[in-house]
Motif scaffolding. Structure first.
Motif, PDB file in Angstrom:
ATOM      1  N   ALA A 167       0.815  -1.215   0.000  1.00  0.00           N
ATOM      2  CA  ALA A 167       0.000   0.000   0.000  1.00  0.00           C
ATOM      3  C   ALA A 167       0.848   1.265   0.000  1.00  0.00           C
ATOM      4  N   PHE A 168       2.106   1.158   0.434  1.00  0.00           N
ATOM      5  CA  PHE A 168       2.988   2.320   0.487  1.00  0.00           C
ATOM      6  C   PHE A 168       3.661   2.604  -0.855  1.00  0.00           C
ATOM      7  N   LEU A 169       3.765   1.613  -1.711  1.00  0.00           N
ATOM      8  CA  LEU A 169       4.605   1.732  -2.905  1.00  0.00           C
ATOM      9  C   LEU A 169       4.214   2.877  -3.835  1.00  0.00           C
ATOM     10  N   PRO A 170       2.942   3.234  -3.971  1.00  0.00           N
ATOM     11  CA  PRO A 170       2.627   4.429  -4.771  1.00  0.00           C
ATOM     12  C   PRO A 170       3.268   5.705  -4.223  1.00  0.00           C
ATOM     13  N   THR A 171       3.461   5.766  -2.908  1.00  0.00           N
ATOM     14  CA  THR A 171       4.133   6.929  -2.320  1.00  0.00           C
ATOM     15  C   THR A 171       5.582   6.990  -2.773  1.00  0.00           C
ATOM     16  N   LEU A 172       6.239   5.840  -2.811  1.00  0.00           N
ATOM     17  CA  LEU A 172       7.614   5.796  -3.323  1.00  0.00           C
ATOM     18  C   LEU A 172       7.664   6.329  -4.745  1.00  0.00           C
ATOM     19  N   GLN A 173       6.764   5.867  -5.592  1.00  0.00           N
ATOM     20  CA  GLN A 173       6.768   6.304  -6.986  1.00  0.00           C
ATOM     21  C   GLN A 173       6.492   7.803  -7.092  1.00  0.00           C
ATOM     22  N   THR A 174       5.575   8.301  -6.290  1.00  0.00           N
ATOM     23  CA  THR A 174       5.265   9.733  -6.318  1.00  0.00           C
ATOM     24  C   THR A 174       6.479  10.568  -5.927  1.00  0.00           C
ATOM     25  N   LEU A 175       7.156  10.175  -4.865  1.00  0.00           N
ATOM     26  CA  LEU A 175       8.333  10.919  -4.408  1.00  0.00           C
ATOM     27  C   LEU A 175       9.448  10.877  -5.446  1.00  0.00           C
ATOM     28  N   HIS A 176       9.646   9.714  -6.054  1.00  0.00           N
ATOM     29  CA  HIS A 176      10.703   9.599  -7.063  1.00  0.00           C
ATOM     30  C   HIS A 176      10.376  10.436  -8.296  1.00  0.00           C
ATOM     31  N   THR A 177       9.116  10.447  -8.699  1.00  0.00           N
ATOM     32  CA  THR A 177       8.716  11.243  -9.856  1.00  0.00           C
ATOM     33  C   THR A 177       8.884  12.733  -9.582  1.00  0.00           C
ATOM     34  N   ARG A 178       8.536  13.139  -8.366  1.00  0.00           N
ATOM     35  CA  ARG A 178       8.610  14.563  -8.003  1.00  0.00           C
ATOM     36  C   ARG A 178      10.053  15.006  -7.780  1.00  0.00           C
ATOM     37  N   PHE A 179      10.897  14.094  -7.280  1.00  0.00           N
ATOM     38  CA  PHE A 179      12.296  14.434  -6.973  1.00  0.00           C
ATOM     39  C   PHE A 179      13.211  13.368  -7.591  1.00  0.00           C
ATOM     40  N   PRO A 180      13.371  13.390  -8.906  1.00  0.00           N
ATOM     41  CA  PRO A 180      14.094  12.305  -9.589  1.00  0.00           C
ATOM     42  C   PRO A 180      15.576  12.218  -9.249  1.00  0.00           C
ATOM     43  N   ARG A 181      16.170  13.293  -8.755  1.00  0.00           N
ATOM     44  CA  ARG A 181      17.593  13.254  -8.389  1.00  0.00           C
ATOM     45  C   ARG A 181      17.819  12.965  -6.909  1.00  0.00           C
ATOM     46  N   LEU A 182      16.734  12.859  -6.152  1.00  0.00           N
ATOM     47  CA  LEU A 182      16.852  12.557  -4.722  1.00  0.00           C
ATOM     48  C   LEU A 182      17.175  11.075  -4.539  1.00  0.00           C
ATOM     49  N   ARG A 183      18.251  10.804  -3.822  1.00  0.00           N
ATOM     50  CA  ARG A 183      18.601   9.403  -3.544  1.00  0.00           C
ATOM     51  C   ARG A 183      17.662   8.866  -2.460  1.00  0.00           C
ATOM     52  N   ILE A 184      16.928   7.828  -2.810  1.00  0.00           N
ATOM     53  CA  ILE A 184      15.923   7.245  -1.928  1.00  0.00           C
ATOM     54  C   ILE A 184      16.223   5.772  -1.718  1.00  0.00           C
ATOM     55  N   ILE A 185      16.087   5.328  -0.480  1.00  0.00           N
ATOM     56  CA  ILE A 185      16.201   3.899  -0.180  1.00  0.00           C
ATOM     57  C   ILE A 185      14.888   3.422   0.419  1.00  0.00           C
ATOM     58  N   LEU A 186      14.303   2.423  -0.227  1.00  0.00           N
ATOM     59  CA  LEU A 186      13.155   1.734   0.347  1.00  0.00           C
ATOM     60  C   LEU A 186      13.712   0.682   1.292  1.00  0.00           C
ATOM     61  N   GLU A 187      13.540   0.926   2.580  1.00  0.00           N
ATOM     62  CA  GLU A 187      14.181   0.079   3.578  1.00  0.00           C
ATOM     63  C   GLU A 187      13.463  -1.265   3.753  1.00  0.00           C
ATOM     64  N   HIS A 188      14.267  -2.252   4.163  1.00  0.00           N
ATOM     65  CA  HIS A 188      13.820  -3.606   4.518  1.00  0.00           C
ATOM     66  C   HIS A 188      12.680  -4.114   3.642  1.00  0.00           C
ATOM     67  N   CYS A 189      12.937  -4.211   2.343  1.00  0.00           N
ATOM     68  CA  CYS A 189      11.942  -4.749   1.415  1.00  0.00           C
ATOM     69  C   CYS A 189      11.532  -6.154   1.872  1.00  0.00           C
ATOM     70  N   SER A 190      10.234  -6.402   1.893  1.00  0.00           N
ATOM     71  CA  SER A 190       9.764  -7.699   2.373  1.00  0.00           C
ATOM     72  C   SER A 190       8.845  -8.408   1.389  1.00  0.00           C
ATOM     73  N   THR A 191       8.613  -7.810   0.232  1.00  0.00           N
ATOM     74  CA  THR A 191       7.725  -8.411  -0.758  1.00  0.00           C
ATOM     75  C   THR A 191       8.341  -8.326  -2.152  1.00  0.00           C
ATOM     76  N   SER A 192       7.881  -9.208  -3.031  1.00  0.00           N
ATOM     77  CA  SER A 192       8.312  -9.128  -4.425  1.00  0.00           C
ATOM     78  C   SER A 192       7.834  -7.821  -5.050  1.00  0.00           C
ATOM     79  N   ALA A 193       6.681  -7.312  -4.598  1.00  0.00           N
ATOM     80  CA  ALA A 193       6.172  -6.044  -5.113  1.00  0.00           C
ATOM     81  C   ALA A 193       7.109  -4.891  -4.789  1.00  0.00           C
ATOM     82  N   ALA A 194       7.689  -4.888  -3.600  1.00  0.00           N
ATOM     83  CA  ALA A 194       8.634  -3.832  -3.229  1.00  0.00           C
ATOM     84  C   ALA A 194       9.885  -3.877  -4.097  1.00  0.00           C
ATOM     85  N   LEU A 195      10.381  -5.070  -4.361  1.00  0.00           N
ATOM     86  CA  LEU A 195      11.556  -5.217  -5.218  1.00  0.00           C
ATOM     87  C   LEU A 195      11.264  -4.683  -6.619  1.00  0.00           C
TER      88      LEU A 195
END
Length: 369
Positions: A167-195
């Motif tokens: 349910a959080f993954l759309p937020t990741l995509q939104t942040l990356h789209t808005r700030f494409p040069r910002l280095r982002i780490i999605l911590e402790h991935c636990s699903t294939s969807a997160a990967l």
């Protein structure tokens, strides 16, 4: 490499890109175990009580850690909080602070002061992008309160600990789209969807994978409080996807143990179980064990596990993303079965005790060259 036939392995020292070292007595207990687990560099989480929200607090915290164990390179972070401003980010960059950790409010340990609305932090993220600082995301949304959905909202997907990460993954995509040069780490991935979400983003986005998520599934933590963490371990298919990600060679995923110590009484002696799995003293060996089990189950092939990929996942890829050098070029030697995982980690004069992951079992022992 057929890990089942290897009894000794030499590697560069591990870089652990996600650790919880707490403070006070707990910090006194767990900080000295970092090198025992094969790591000489760690990225330290800021969710203390109170959280680390100012540069001064952060530097003082690093000083306390260095006083406990000086032979570690501590990369430090701030806790994303409404008091953080673009000026705070500029000050942090000058002081050598590496990044900012975001916790959605209420999702995990000490996150009550976390984020409710990401948009209010857009000026902060813009400055982080300019300063080349890292945004670390705890990638879950809070669970829906019981009975929150009336009949008029029955089509709304309820959030539980099992789907909080997707349910959080759309937020990741939104942040990356808005700030494409910002280095982002999605911590402790636990699903294939997160990967998949990480890989769908550009090269400024990466993901960390813990040692325990490479082994656990939902059945394990459902019956053992010492395997309960946030995000929770999911299905066998998700666990196997994580194993394949470790050896896919893309460099988009690297080790962040999320080793999270809690006093044993908070894991089994209170009304609510504290979320966290403690792996720090055995971190590198636990990864090797999980990969070997993956080969046995035919999830990955023995030839998928190479020295280059081990060095990448355990250190090189994380250091490259963080833009840091290996501290001193140290190396470790791992020997099969030479370490017995203690039933309880304790220390004379310290009033807390921690039960490690896979207590009583054996794993690879670590010695330093």
């Amino acid at each position: 490499m057929d890990l089942s036939t290897v009894n000794e392995l030499e590697l560069p020292a591990t870089f652990d890109a996600h650790v919880h070292l707490r403070d006070g007595e707990m910090s006194q207990l767990v900080t000295p175990t970092i090198r025992r687990g094969g790591a000489n560099q760690v990225y330290v989480m800021p969710n203390l009580i109170p959280p680390i929200t100012t540069v001064q607090q952060c530097l003082e915290y690093r000083d306390r850690l260095r006083a406990i164990e000086s032979n570690i390179d501590y990369l430090m972070s701030l806790y994303l909080h409404e008091s953080i401003t673009p000026e705070t980010i500029r000050e942090a960059k000058k002081a050598g602070i590496t990044g900012v950790k975001s916790y959605p409010a209420g999702v995990t340990t000490n996150s009550s002061l976390g984020v409710v609305d990401y948009e209010i932090f857009y000026p902060v993220f813009e400055e982080m992008e300019k300063q080349n600082m890292i945004l670390n995301l705890h990638g879950e949304v809070p669970s829906t309160p019981p009975h929150a959905h009336s009949s008029t909202t029955s089509n709304t997907l309820a959030i539980t600990i099992l789907n909080a990460e997707p349910a959080f993954l759309p937020t990741l995509q939104t942040l990356h789209t808005r700030f494409p040069r910002l280095r982002i780490i999605l911590e402790h991935c636990s699903t294939s969807a997160a990967l998949a979400a990480v890989k769908a983003c550009g090269p400024t986005v990466a993901g960390t994978i813990t040692a325990h998520h490479l082994s656990l599934i939902i059945d394990d933590w459902a019956g053992d409080p010492f395997c309960f963490c946030k995000p929770v371990a999911k299905t066998p298919e998700d666990r196997d996807a994580l194993l394949r990600a470790v050896v896919d060679g893309s460099g988009r995923y690297f080790l962040g143990t999320d080793s999270a110590p809690h006093d044993s009484r908070k894991k089994r002696g209170e009304d609510k179980i504290a979320a966290g799995v403690f792996t720090q003293p055995y971190a590198t060996g636990l990864v090797l064990d999980a990969l070997e089990k993956g080969i046995e189950r035919k999830v990955i092939k023995k030839e998928d596990v190479t020295i280059e990929k081990l060095e990448g996942f355990l250190g090189d890829w994380g250091r490259k993303f963080y833009g840091v050098e290996d501290m001193g070029g140290e190396r470790i030697v791992l020997r099969r079965g030479k370490e017995e995982i203690v039933g309880v980690l304790k220390k004379e004069g310290v009033g807390v005790e921690v039960v490690p992951f896979r207590r009583g079992e054996r794993t690879w022992g670590v010695t330093w060259k």
